[in-house]
Design a protein around this motif. Structure first.
Motif, PDB file in Angstrom:
ATOM      1  N   LEU A  82       0.828  -1.203   0.000  1.00  0.00           N
ATOM      2  CA  LEU A  82       0.000   0.000   0.000  1.00  0.00           C
ATOM      3  C   LEU A  82       0.864   1.255   0.000  1.00  0.00           C
ATOM      4  N   LEU A  83       1.926   1.260   0.799  1.00  0.00           N
ATOM      5  CA  LEU A  83       2.807   2.427   0.856  1.00  0.00           C
ATOM      6  C   LEU A  83       3.448   2.679  -0.509  1.00  0.00           C
ATOM      7  N   ASN A  84       3.870   1.615  -1.194  1.00  0.00           N
ATOM      8  CA  ASN A  84       4.488   1.768  -2.505  1.00  0.00           C
ATOM      9  C   ASN A  84       3.501   2.307  -3.538  1.00  0.00           C
ATOM     10  N   ILE A  85       2.240   1.907  -3.432  1.00  0.00           N
ATOM     11  CA  ILE A  85       1.233   2.443  -4.348  1.00  0.00           C
ATOM     12  C   ILE A  85       0.974   3.914  -4.045  1.00  0.00           C
ATOM     13  N   LEU A  86       0.916   4.278  -2.776  1.00  0.00           N
ATOM     14  CA  LEU A  86       0.752   5.687  -2.419  1.00  0.00           C
ATOM     15  C   LEU A  86       1.927   6.520  -2.928  1.00  0.00           C
ATOM     16  N   GLY A  87       3.110   5.918  -2.953  1.00  0.00           N
ATOM     17  CA  GLY A  87       4.288   6.620  -3.443  1.00  0.00           C
ATOM     18  C   GLY A  87       4.462   6.561  -4.946  1.00  0.00           C
ATOM     19  N   THR A  88       3.529   5.929  -5.639  1.00  0.00           N
ATOM     20  CA  THR A  88       3.515   5.780  -7.102  1.00  0.00           C
ATOM     21  C   THR A  88       4.719   5.006  -7.634  1.00  0.00           C
ATOM     22  N   ILE A  89       5.364   4.187  -6.776  1.00  0.00           N
ATOM     23  CA  ILE A  89       6.435   3.327  -7.270  1.00  0.00           C
ATOM     24  C   ILE A  89       5.913   1.923  -7.554  1.00  0.00           C
ATOM     25  N   ASP A  90       4.630   1.727  -7.322  1.00  0.00           N
ATOM     26  CA  ASP A  90       3.917   0.521  -7.744  1.00  0.00           C
ATOM     27  C   ASP A  90       2.534   0.968  -8.178  1.00  0.00           C
ATOM     28  N   THR A  91       1.859   0.153  -8.958  1.00  0.00           N
ATOM     29  CA  THR A  91       0.542   0.530  -9.458  1.00  0.00           C
ATOM     30  C   THR A  91      -0.505  -0.462  -8.968  1.00  0.00           C
ATOM     31  N   ALA A  92      -1.708   0.024  -8.793  1.00  0.00           N
ATOM     32  CA  ALA A  92      -2.814  -0.832  -8.387  1.00  0.00           C
ATOM     33  C   ALA A  92      -3.318  -1.632  -9.581  1.00  0.00           C
ATOM     34  N   THR A  93      -3.878  -2.804  -9.306  1.00  0.00           N
ATOM     35  CA  THR A  93      -4.516  -3.597 -10.346  1.00  0.00           C
ATOM     36  C   THR A  93      -5.873  -3.006 -10.704  1.00  0.00           C
ATOM     37  N   SER A  94      -6.570  -2.487  -9.698  1.00  0.00           N
ATOM     38  CA  SER A  94      -7.848  -1.814  -9.923  1.00  0.00           C
ATOM     39  C   SER A  94      -8.045  -0.775  -8.837  1.00  0.00           C
ATOM     40  N   GLY A  95      -8.959   0.147  -9.098  1.00  0.00           N
ATOM     41  CA  GLY A  95      -9.205   1.216  -8.148  1.00  0.00           C
ATOM     42  C   GLY A  95      -8.337   2.430  -8.413  1.00  0.00           C
ATOM     43  N   THR A  96      -8.535   3.470  -7.626  1.00  0.00           N
ATOM     44  CA  THR A  96      -7.805   4.717  -7.833  1.00  0.00           C
ATOM     45  C   THR A  96      -7.282   5.266  -6.506  1.00  0.00           C
ATOM     46  N   VAL A  97      -6.236   6.070  -6.632  1.00  0.00           N
ATOM     47  CA  VAL A  97      -5.682   6.828  -5.513  1.00  0.00           C
ATOM     48  C   VAL A  97      -5.703   8.294  -5.918  1.00  0.00           C
ATOM     49  N   GLU A  98      -6.146   9.140  -5.029  1.00  0.00           N
ATOM     50  CA  GLU A  98      -6.104  10.584  -5.263  1.00  0.00           C
ATOM     51  C   GLU A  98      -5.122  11.201  -4.280  1.00  0.00           C
ATOM     52  N   LEU A  99      -4.046  11.786  -4.820  1.00  0.00           N
ATOM     53  CA  LEU A  99      -3.020  12.415  -3.998  1.00  0.00           C
ATOM     54  C   LEU A  99      -3.052  13.916  -4.235  1.00  0.00           C
ATOM     55  N   LEU A 100      -3.385  14.668  -3.190  1.00  0.00           N
ATOM     56  CA  LEU A 100      -3.354  16.127  -3.280  1.00  0.00           C
ATOM     57  C   LEU A 100      -4.182  16.629  -4.457  1.00  0.00           C
ATOM     58  N   GLY A 101      -5.326  15.973  -4.667  1.00  0.00           N
ATOM     59  CA  GLY A 101      -6.227  16.376  -5.728  1.00  0.00           C
ATOM     60  C   GLY A 101      -5.896  15.834  -7.100  1.00  0.00           C
ATOM     61  N   GLU A 102      -4.834  15.040  -7.208  1.00  0.00           N
ATOM     62  CA  GLU A 102      -4.431  14.469  -8.494  1.00  0.00           C
ATOM     63  C   GLU A 102      -4.715  12.968  -8.485  1.00  0.00           C
ATOM     64  N   GLU A 103      -5.511  12.503  -9.457  1.00  0.00           N
ATOM     65  CA  GLU A 103      -5.909  11.102  -9.490  1.00  0.00           C
ATOM     66  C   GLU A 103      -4.827  10.241 -10.126  1.00  0.00           C
ATOM     67  N   ILE A 104      -4.521   9.126  -9.461  1.00  0.00           N
ATOM     68  CA  ILE A 104      -3.524   8.174  -9.927  1.00  0.00           C
ATOM     69  C   ILE A 104      -4.249   6.873 -10.263  1.00  0.00           C
ATOM     70  N   SER A 105      -3.992   6.333 -11.447  1.00  0.00           N
ATOM     71  CA  SER A 105      -4.592   5.052 -11.822  1.00  0.00           C
ATOM     72  C   SER A 105      -3.622   4.310 -12.735  1.00  0.00           C
ATOM     73  N   GLU A 106      -4.050   3.159 -13.246  1.00  0.00           N
ATOM     74  CA  GLU A 106      -3.166   2.344 -14.086  1.00  0.00           C
ATOM     75  C   GLU A 106      -2.818   3.013 -15.404  1.00  0.00           C
TER      76      GLU A 106
END
Length: 282
Positions: A82-106
């Motif tokens: 989870l920490l690596n996905i929050l740091g964008t050094i790994d990617t999720a298989t599904s779902g999204t992360v929003e960091l500081l208003g910026e959406e991160i996805s596959e």
């Protein structure tokens, strides 16, 4: 399951003023995130994270600006993933992360993610990951050089200020091999702060440190969290440092199973804590 807010009343902390603070707006929101790893050479896969949901409509609510969150749980539970996905050094298989208003996805590009890491996210790892041929000063200055936002004099002044902040102003010319473990971790923290990140991600930052250095590093992180309002998300196996967190999130088998909220943050006192450890081991 969410536990009731709690105050820490341990014998080694009672003389320290407890810390109250106001938190800001949400800076990390996670929506129905899952992560699956394929096992090379086989048709099998391992699901590391299952429907992680850290959102306004969940009992596990978003992480707010200035919050200090500790991720706890057994090994293999998904904390580092989870920490690596929050740091964008790994990617999720599904779902999204929003960091500081910026959406991160596959579909987020590598260039976009590397820029986001450089500008807004700081990393602190258990193994330090300092460049062995560079001095403490050069290690701290390097991310600023890569970003290219500051001039040469500004970079040098900021690197010196950060090393002074972590108490290493007299060690700036030393190589990592010439520093103790605690000193190396302080350089790592200074480097992580070099580009003034909004979010600081920490993976077992005290795992290789003795008791005294553990408390020094945790107190330093608490000061950064309070004074700079830097949002901290930290993985640890040490239950005794839970008192530093605003909130504890427990993961097991890739799922959030409970959370606990501290009404206040309470730093440890070395002498009292050492006495507690002696009594516990007796």
């Amino acid at each position: 399951m969410t536990s009731e807010p709690k105050d820490y009343d341990n014998s080694w902390t009672y003389r320290v003023p407890q810390i109250h603070k106001e938190l800001g707006e949400p800076v990390i929101t996670i929506r129905h995130l899952s992560k699956t790893y394929n096992i090379p050479g086989t048709d099998e896969s391992v699901k590391a994270l299952h429907d992680i949901h850290l959102a306004p409509d969940s009992e596990f609510y978003p992480i707010r600006r200035g919050e200090f969150v500790i991720l706890r749980g057994p090994s293999g539970g998904g904390k580092t993933t989870l920490l690596n996905i929050l740091g964008t050094i790994d990617t999720a298989t599904s779902g999204t992360v929003e960091l500081l208003g910026e959406e991160i996805s596959e579909i987020s590009s590598d260039a976009y993610l590397s820029g986001l890491r450089l500008r807004r996210i700081g990393f602190v790892f258990q193994t330090f990951n300092l460049l062995g041929t560079m001095s403490a000063f050069e290690n701290v200055e390097l991310p600023m050089t890569i970003q290219g936002k500051l001039g040469h004099r500004q970079r040098q002044e900021r690197a010196l200020m950060l090393l002074e902040t972590v108490g290493l102003q007299d060690r700036i010319a030393h190589l990592p091999s010439e520093l103790s473990g605690g000193e190396q971790q302080r350089v790592t923290i200074a480097r992580a702060l070099s580009n003034d990140p909004d979010i600081l991600l920490l993976d077992e930052p005290t795992g290789d440190l003795d008791t005294a250095n553990t408390i020094d590093i945790m107190n330093l992180l608490l000061r950064i969290n309070r004074e700079k309002k830097t949002t901290c998300v930290m993985v640890t196996h040490n239950p005794d440092v839970e008192c530093y967190a605003d909130r504890l999130l427990y993961l097991e088998d890739g799922r959030f199973v409970k959370q606990a909220v501290n009404k206040v943050q309470t730093p440890l006192i070395l002498e009292e804590y050492q006495e507690y450890l002696r009594k516990k081991d007796a």
